[in-house]
Design a protein around this motif. Structure first.
Motif, PDB file in Angstrom:
ATOM      1  N   PHE A  45      43.212  35.654  26.227  1.00 43.74           N
ATOM      2  CA  PHE A  45      42.368  34.468  26.114  1.00 43.74           C
ATOM      3  C   PHE A  45      40.936  34.849  25.729  1.00 43.74           C
ATOM      4  CE2 PHE A  45      39.445  31.350  27.958  1.00 43.74           C
ATOM      5  CZ  PHE A  45      39.892  30.194  27.334  1.00 43.74           C
ATOM      6  N   ALA A  46      40.442  35.951  26.301  1.00 38.68           N
ATOM      7  CA  ALA A  46      39.083  36.423  26.015  1.00 38.68           C
ATOM      8  C   ALA A  46      39.006  37.171  24.684  1.00 38.68           C
ATOM      9  CB  ALA A  46      38.600  37.323  27.143  1.00 38.68           C
ATOM     10  N   LYS A  47      40.143  37.307  24.021  1.00 40.03           N
ATOM     11  CA  LYS A  47      40.251  38.010  22.746  1.00 40.03           C
ATOM     12  C   LYS A  47      39.858  39.485  22.854  1.00 40.03           C
ATOM     13  CE  LYS A  47      40.036  33.871  20.182  1.00 40.03           C
ATOM     14  NZ  LYS A  47      39.569  32.917  19.370  1.00 40.03           N
ATOM     15  N   ARG A  53      47.081  37.861  30.256  1.00 42.43           N
ATOM     16  CA  ARG A  53      46.777  36.555  29.664  1.00 42.43           C
ATOM     17  C   ARG A  53      45.270  36.297  29.612  1.00 42.43           C
ATOM     18  NH1 ARG A  53      51.327  34.557  28.307  1.00 42.43           N
ATOM     19  NH2 ARG A  53      53.207  34.790  29.518  1.00 42.43           N
ATOM     20  N   LEU A  54      44.537  36.753  30.620  1.00 49.31           N
ATOM     21  CA  LEU A  54      43.086  36.610  30.627  1.00 49.31           C
ATOM     22  C   LEU A  54      42.466  37.394  29.468  1.00 49.31           C
ATOM     23  CD1 LEU A  54      40.479  35.654  32.173  1.00 49.31           C
ATOM     24  CD2 LEU A  54      40.540  37.897  33.265  1.00 49.31           C
ATOM     25  N   PRO A  96      47.610  39.446  21.395  1.00 55.54           N
ATOM     26  CA  PRO A  96      48.813  39.083  22.151  1.00 55.54           C
ATOM     27  C   PRO A  96      50.048  39.781  21.597  1.00 55.54           C
ATOM     28  CG  PRO A  96      48.137  37.275  20.720  1.00 55.54           C
ATOM     29  CD  PRO A  96      47.073  38.336  20.614  1.00 55.54           C
TER      30      PRO A  96
END
Length: 86
Positions: A49-51, A45-46, A55
């Motif tokens: 989130f940081a692209k 998930r990190l 996903p």
């Protein structure tokens, strides 16, 4: 999804790298009692989130798919001469 050669070792390396990134950024503090499953999901998930990674599609966020995604991520970051590189 075809399993990668040395996928288990790549996942272990990805988890270690991802946890290091999270701790250096001050985003997380991991404990010895945290489950491997929770650590893998947090790192996944990190990175989303940081692209740093794309996903997984909704409904496909299984542990197997997360491990595979993290293995691909770390494999691409390894130098060409690394024993675990493709």
């Amino acid at each position: 999804m075809k399993k990668l050669k040395h996928e288990a070792e790549l996942v272990k390396l990805a988890l270690k790298a991802g946890m290091g990134i999270a701790e250096r950024a001050g985003a997380a503090q991991f404990e010895g009692t945290d489950s491997r499953k929770d650590k893998l999901e947090y790192v996944y998930r990190l990175l989303v989130f940081a692209k740093a990674i794309q996903p997984l599609p909704k409904g496909q966020e299984s542990q197997e798919n997360i491990r595979h995604k993290l293995a691909l991520w770390i494999q691409r970051r390894l130098p060409k001469d690394h024993p675990l590189h493709g």
